[in-house]
Write an enzyme that holds these catalytic residues in place. Structure first.
Site, PDB file in Angstrom:
ATOM      1  N   GLU A 265       7.257 -11.342  -8.531  1.00  0.00           N
ATOM      2  CA  GLU A 265       7.575 -12.112  -7.429  1.00  0.00           C
ATOM      3  C   GLU A 265       6.777 -13.115  -7.127  1.00  0.00           C
ATOM      4  O   GLU A 265       7.115 -14.079  -6.217  1.00  0.00           O
ATOM      5  CB  GLU A 265       7.981 -11.278  -6.216  1.00  0.00           C
ATOM      6  CG  GLU A 265       6.856 -10.729  -5.514  1.00  0.00           C
ATOM      7  CD  GLU A 265       5.972  -9.675  -6.220  1.00  0.00           C
ATOM      8  OE1 GLU A 265       6.365  -9.235  -7.429  1.00  0.00           O
ATOM      9  OE2 GLU A 265       5.278  -9.015  -5.556  1.00  0.00           O
TER      10      GLU A 265
ATOM     11  N   CYS B 140       4.305  -2.526  -8.399  1.00  0.00           N
ATOM     12  CA  CYS B 140       2.858  -2.076  -8.163  1.00  0.00           C
ATOM     13  C   CYS B 140       3.049  -0.879  -6.961  1.00  0.00           C
ATOM     14  O   CYS B 140       3.354   0.228  -7.536  1.00  0.00           O
ATOM     15  CB  CYS B 140       2.334  -3.389  -7.629  1.00  0.00           C
ATOM     16  SG  CYS B 140       0.467  -3.199  -7.715  1.00  0.00           S
TER      17      CYS B 140
ATOM     18  N   GLU C 164       0.962  -0.975  -0.142  1.00  0.00           N
ATOM     19  CA  GLU C 164      -0.051   0.036   0.058  1.00  0.00           C
ATOM     20  C   GLU C 164       0.854   1.254   0.128  1.00  0.00           C
ATOM     21  O   GLU C 164       1.537   1.672   1.096  1.00  0.00           O
ATOM     22  CB  GLU C 164      -0.895   0.066   1.332  1.00  0.00           C
ATOM     23  CG  GLU C 164      -1.829   1.128   1.531  1.00  0.00           C
ATOM     24  CD  GLU C 164      -2.438   1.661   0.168  1.00  0.00           C
ATOM     25  OE1 GLU C 164      -2.451   2.870  -0.115  1.00  0.00           O
ATOM     26  OE2 GLU C 164      -3.106   0.946  -0.436  1.00  0.00           O
TER      27      GLU C 164
ATOM     28  N   HIS D 167       3.418  -8.245 -10.482  1.00  0.00           N
ATOM     29  CA  HIS D 167       3.893  -8.842  -9.419  1.00  0.00           C
ATOM     30  C   HIS D 167       4.873 -10.254  -9.893  1.00  0.00           C
ATOM     31  O   HIS D 167       4.455 -11.239  -9.789  1.00  0.00           O
ATOM     32  CB  HIS D 167       3.016  -9.406  -8.254  1.00  0.00           C
ATOM     33  CG  HIS D 167       2.292  -8.220  -7.428  1.00  0.00           C
ATOM     34  ND1 HIS D 167       3.023  -7.674  -6.432  1.00  0.00           N
ATOM     35  CD2 HIS D 167       1.310  -7.518  -7.715  1.00  0.00           C
ATOM     36  CE1 HIS D 167       2.159  -6.635  -6.096  1.00  0.00           C
ATOM     37  NE2 HIS D 167       1.242  -6.672  -6.754  1.00  0.00           N
TER      38      HIS D 167
HETATM   39  N1  GLN Z   1      -3.175  -0.087  -4.792  1.00  0.00           N
HETATM   40  C1  GLN Z   1      -1.884   0.148  -3.931  1.00  0.00           C
HETATM   41  C2  GLN Z   1      -1.542   1.309  -3.947  1.00  0.00           C
HETATM   42  O1  GLN Z   1      -2.068   2.181  -4.425  1.00  0.00           O
HETATM   43  C3  GLN Z   1      -0.816  -1.031  -4.922  1.00  0.00           C
HETATM   44  C4  GLN Z   1      -1.430  -2.472  -4.943  1.00  0.00           C
HETATM   45  C5  GLN Z   1      -0.354  -3.451  -4.953  1.00  0.00           C
HETATM   46  O2  GLN Z   1       0.906  -2.863  -4.740  1.00  0.00           O
HETATM   47  N2  GLN Z   1      -0.515  -4.692  -4.927  1.00  0.00           N
HETATM   48  O3  GLN Z   1      -0.640   1.661  -3.298  1.00  0.00           O
END
Ligand code: GLN
Length: 192
Positions: A173, A77, A47, A171
């Protein structure tokens, strides 16, 4: 090659293992001293807003910006969001180390996570399809002239590189395929 994985929040342990599958070794990084020991750093998914807060709390935000001006970074991400030049939906501060504009959570609400097989761009160096796991992923809306796109999904870039940095909105990983991590290890070797 001392590869660090930022381990404040998110799926850092999966990245550490993926580096192992790619033939390298990675250590968790939580402090400024641990960052100083690293030659390269992976910023995992998670997040991004929470990660930003934790980076600030650890005094790591400025350090990381400075680290990225000299050493390779691989953001996936949430990590991609932190590395981008501009973040929308909602707007948020970012390190601006890779010339990207990203929109958070932009693949839609109904299916916010999915797995797809993607054919890499010609000349990407990736041979054959890559299985891409998306989890509430950002969409890369624009890339600057110094950015090279290695894989696209629905026309939008999902794996890109800029000089020594690598960015994935999916992802890598989370699959057994170590090729994307190997691209990063090659960059780290070249930058050394
Ligand atoms: N939605 C997340 C964000 O805005 C990212 C999601 C993730 O890393 N799987 O930070």
């Amino acid at each position: 090659m001392r590869i660090g994985v930022l381990a404040l929040q998110g799926d850092f342990e999966a990245h550490r293992k993926a580096v192992g599958r790619a033939g390298g070794e990675a250590r968790q990084v939580r402090t400024q001293a641990e960052l100083d020991q690293a030659d390269a750093l992976i910023i995992p998914g998670g997040e991004s807003t929470t990660m930003l807060k934790l980076l600030r709390a650890e005094g790591l935000y400025e350090k990381l910006a400075e680290f990225g001006r000299r050493k390779p970074l691989f953001g996936t991400c949430a990590g991609a969001i932190l590395l981008a030049r501009e973040v929308a939906s909602p707007a948020q501060e970012s390190l601006s180390l890779v010339d990207l504009e990203v929109e958070r959570n932009a693949y839609g609400r109904q299916i916010d996570s999915r797995i797809v097989r993607l054919e890499p761009e010609a000349g990407s160096g990736l041979d054959g399809p890559v299985e891409a796991v998306f989890i509430r992923a950002p969409v890369i809306r624009a890339v600057g002239p110094g950015v090279r796109v290695l894989i696209r999904y629905q026309g939008d870039p999902v794996l890109v590189e800029q000089d020594r940095h690598l960015v994935a909105t999916f992802h890598p990983e989370l699959t057994e395929d170590a090729r994307v991590h190997r691209i990063f290890l090659d960059k780290v070797a070249k930058a050394a």
